[in-house]
Design an enzyme around this catalytic site. Structure first.
Site, PDB file in Angstrom:
ATOM      1  N   HIS A 135       0.816  -1.221   0.000  1.00  0.00           N
ATOM      2  CA  HIS A 135       0.000   0.000   0.000  1.00  0.00           C
ATOM      3  C   HIS A 135       0.851   1.273   0.000  1.00  0.00           C
ATOM      4  CE1 HIS A 135      -3.555  -2.352   0.649  1.00  0.00           C
ATOM      5  NE2 HIS A 135      -3.177  -2.771   1.848  1.00  0.00           N
ATOM      6  N   ASP A 172      -2.982 -10.565  -2.027  1.00  0.00           N
ATOM      7  CA  ASP A 172      -3.517 -10.011  -0.784  1.00  0.00           C
ATOM      8  C   ASP A 172      -4.982  -9.640  -1.000  1.00  0.00           C
ATOM      9  OD1 ASP A 172      -2.207  -8.559   1.895  1.00  0.00           O
ATOM     10  OD2 ASP A 172      -4.008  -7.560   1.174  1.00  0.00           O
ATOM     11  N   HIS A 174      -6.481  -6.990  -0.027  1.00  0.00           N
ATOM     12  CA  HIS A 174      -6.620  -5.558  -0.267  1.00  0.00           C
ATOM     13  C   HIS A 174      -5.902  -5.181  -1.564  1.00  0.00           C
ATOM     14  CE1 HIS A 174      -6.827  -5.982   4.189  1.00  0.00           C
ATOM     15  NE2 HIS A 174      -7.814  -5.111   4.055  1.00  0.00           N
ATOM     16  N   ASP A 265      -4.374 -12.579   4.038  1.00  0.00           N
ATOM     17  CA  ASP A 265      -5.683 -12.160   4.515  1.00  0.00           C
ATOM     18  C   ASP A 265      -6.761 -12.548   3.510  1.00  0.00           C
ATOM     19  OD1 ASP A 265      -4.678 -10.360   2.703  1.00  0.00           O
ATOM     20  OD2 ASP A 265      -4.825  -8.609   4.021  1.00  0.00           O
ATOM     21  N   TYR A 305      -3.772 -12.048   9.016  1.00  0.00           N
ATOM     22  CA  TYR A 305      -3.954 -11.626  10.397  1.00  0.00           C
ATOM     23  C   TYR A 305      -4.638 -12.675  11.269  1.00  0.00           C
ATOM     24  CZ  TYR A 305      -2.701  -7.507   7.837  1.00  0.00           C
ATOM     25  OH  TYR A 305      -2.039  -6.649   7.002  1.00  0.00           O
TER      26      TYR A 305
END
Length: 704
Positions: A135, A172, A174, A265, A305
């Site tokens: 990110h 991922d 995201h 995740d 996570y």
């Protein structure tokens, strides 16, 4: 050459120093729990262990501005209150006095891994790092990320090693908008990201995360966004995305290096993703990537996570990097309707830029309003949301525990690959660890199986058959993962017939037979739905059915890849065979590299249980197949030629016939004038598969 594991314990020092629930999940235990599980499984011991170094400020400057690097450097001297104030200037970030050191180690680990792979010190590897990176942007930290580890590694590979084509795969949950922004106008980097999007309602809430964002300027077509618009995406959805979007583009791009932004995740049980992909799915995805760039795959940890799910998923990926066969995938392989809509939209958006998509049936272009309507999600923190989230977490924990118990009860076979030949061939060079199989079925038993076939009456054919029977037995009883046998050319069809019957006799419920060349399906087994027969270059079925598929042998590499990615693998994953038989018969026409690619990719759907039958006097082909089945990367095919018009039309015709019955083949959702999905092609989850979460549970965790 082996698999590198890059790590440094100092990356566990940074942690959250104040109350900030949004960021508390990015904790040191993510690394310690994962490393402990790698050690418990004996995987760390099998890797080439490298201690991470700090990236220099000049290396950070490959991606980040000097001013931003100076800001992060300055955090070393700040107190807790000052760190908290600075963190508040960014979105979902916290700083610690050791953040600069940890983040430099994370970037340096990615650089070390790339250097090791590109200099030949390692074949592939994983950088086990935190903080994550995908990110972070040129001038800003974002979403737990400080320095963009993967982007720095890609730029380093270009500038230090002179690479011209790098593929970045971001799985991922995201969107890695930082990587996208850095390379959006750069045609030397192909960036693929799937991510939870929900029509823009999930963090980071960016319009540029949608499928129609394809890059800028010279980089048009080199940004590939696959947005997931509902939670609960599972194994079938992820594999379909690879087969129908990523791999066709990747083979056309012909990367020299594959970088994986490896965020877990996107796995089952994770509190951020709410997805359903099980740990072994990541072994399959890794295996599919290893057919690219000569196997030069460098994975860098991003999110993840749920500590148990993260650790198990990382172990599965490392096993695949080491060459171990992937366990069979859990659940029914049927992509859901929402996943198909996303695949359909991204293929339509990318088709103008990629020849591999222009020759395929695309389906209509879907506007966002035509996609499945989603109710507005519940806002986080409310009683209904918390209650539903707790129920989902409990359900995921039970499902994950059951999956892990099953995986632990299925240890890998003691022999990964066995080769059984009727005579020693001094020209045959096999990889270290491949077993020369000397065993054979008893003579009387072999003769009984051979009796219906005149071609097996001769001693040479009978001897070869005894070895085939022994290998089938050992594969199905878990002693050997995969094998190769050589048979006399005139006896290949008869030997294959006996191998099929032996597999069924021993209890194989689903048997996939990929017959290349002039080999016919046994007539008396034509109605047996336990057998999926794929004939490539052979005679067409007298009465074509969903369990007897014939396709002409493609004449060029592009046609072969289209056949494997667009037909063979979707059928294989949809069928979920207990055993895969690959027979290269008379006039099979495959080059050694093509044969190796075929068996390498079939290891996945077969759970590693593949038996290849080849003609005698083909030592180079046997060696190529042995290396592939043993987990070595297939040689790079180079730039792929375009499939011939005849191959394109034959594949389209077959797919149209088979799509209603084999759901993994579908890449589009058919809709009526009112925008409703055609019920004959609607993809819903079968009752036997994992339950999906309600769409309203998919609320954004991060609100600013």
């Amino acid at each position: 050459m082996g698999t590198a594991l890059v790590y440094h314990e100092d990356m566990t020092v940074a942690r959250l120093l104040w109350d900030y629930p949004e960021c508390e999940i990015e904790c040191p235990e993510r690394l310690t729990a994962t490393l402990k599980r790698l050690q418990q499984r004996g995987l760390e011991q099998r890797c080439l262990r490298l201690e991470a170094r700090e990236a220099s400020e000049a290396e950070l400057g490959l991606v980040h501005s000097p001013e931003y690097v100076a800001v992060v450097r300055g955090t070393q001297a700040l107190g807790t209150g000052e760190l908290q104030a600075l963190s508040g200037q960014y979105d979902s970030v916290y700083f610690h006095p050791s953040t600069f050191h940890c983040a430099r180690l994370a970037a340096g680990a990615a650089l070390q891994l790339v250097d090791a792979v590109l200099t030949g010190a390692a074949r592939n590897g994983l950088a086990l790092v935190r903080p994550p990176g995908h990110h972070s942007q040129r001038t800003a930290a974002n979403g737990f990320c400080v320095f963009n580890n993967v982007a720095i590694a890609a730029e380093h590979a270009k500038q230090k090693h002179g690479l011209h084509r790098i593929l970045i795969v971001d799985w991922d949950v995201h969107h890695g908008q930082g990587i996208q922004y850095i390379f959006e106008d750069d045609p030397s980097v192909l960036y693929f990201s799937w991510h939870r999007y929900e029509h823009g309602r999930f963090w980071p809430f960016l319009r540029e995360s949608d499928a129609d964002e394809v890059g800028r300027g010279r980089g048009h077509g080199f940004t590939v966004n696959l947005p997931w618009n509902q939670v609960g995406m599972g194994n079938a959805d992820y594999v379909a995305a690879f087969l129908h979007v990523l791999l066709p583009l990747a083979f056309e791009f012909d990367p020299e290096l594959v970088l994986v932004a490896a965020g877990f995740d996107s796995a089952i049980g994770d509190p951020e993703g709410h997805m359903r992909a099980t740990p072994e799915c990541f072994a399959h995805l890794t295996q599919l990537l290893q057919v690219l760039a000569g196997g030069r795959v460098c994975a860098v940890l991003e999110g993840g996570y749920h500590l148990e799910s993260l650790a198990e998923s990382v172990c599965m990926m490392v096993q695949a990097l080491l060459g171990d066969p992937a366990p069979p995938l859990s659940g029914t392989m049927v992509p859901c309707e929402s996943a198909l809509e996303s695949i359909q939209r991204v293929r339509a958006a990318q088709a103008p830029y990629w020849t591999s998509l222009q020759h395929q049936d695309m389906g209509p272009v879907l506007s966002p309003s035509a996609c499945s309507p989603e109710g507005r999600p519940l806002l986080p923190g409310g009683p209904a949301y918390m209650e539903a989230a707790a129920a989902e977490a409990a359900e995921a924990a039970v499902a994950l525990s059951s999956l892990l118990d099953r995986l632990r009860l299925q240890p890998p076979p003691p022999v990964r690959t066995a080769v059984a030949l009727t005579s020693a061939d001094t020209a045959l060079v096999l990889p270290s660890g491949v077993l020369h199989q000397e065993g054979s079925a008893p003579r009387e038993e072999t003769e009984a199986w051979a009796r219906p076939h005149a071609a097996l009456a001769q001693d040479g054919a009978l001897t070869a058959l005894g070895k085939v029977l022994n290998l089938v037995d050992r594969i199905l009883d878990g002693q050997v993962s995969s094998g190769i046998t050589a048979t006399p050319a005139l006896a290949t069809a008869a030997t294959l017939d006996v191998a099929i019957r032996r597999g069924l006799h021993l209890g194989a419920q689903r048997l996939l037979c990929v017959a290349v060349g002039q080999l016919e399906r046994p007539p008396d087994l034509s109605d047996d739905r336990r057998i999926l027969w794929l004939s490539i270059g052979g005679q067409e079925a007298a009465a074509p059915s969903m369990f007897h598929v014939s396709v002409p042998l493609p004449q060029v590499t592009g046609g072969l890849l289209s056949c494997v990615l667009g037909l063979v693998l979707p059928l294989a994953y949809g069928f979920q065979p207990h055993l895969v038989l690959v027979a290269l018969g008379p006039a099979h026409g495959l080059q050694d590299t093509h044969g190796a690619l075929l068996v390498l990719m079939l290891r996945g759907p077969g759970g590693g249980r593949v038996l290849a039958l080849v003609q005698e006097s083909k030592p180079q082909l046997v060696g190529a197949l042995a290396r592939a089945l043993h987990g070595e990367a297939a040689p790079s095919l180079g730039p792929c030629s375009v499939a011939s018009p005849e191959d394109v039309q034959a594949l389209k015709h077959l797919r149209r016939q088979l799509e209603p019955k084999w759901r993994m083949l579908q890449v589009a959702v058919t809709r009526d004038r009112r925008g409703n999905a055609d019920l004959s092609t609607r993809r819903t989850l079968p009752e036997a598969s994992s339950p999906r979460l309600p769409s309203w549970l998919a609320g954004p965790r991060r609100t600013h």
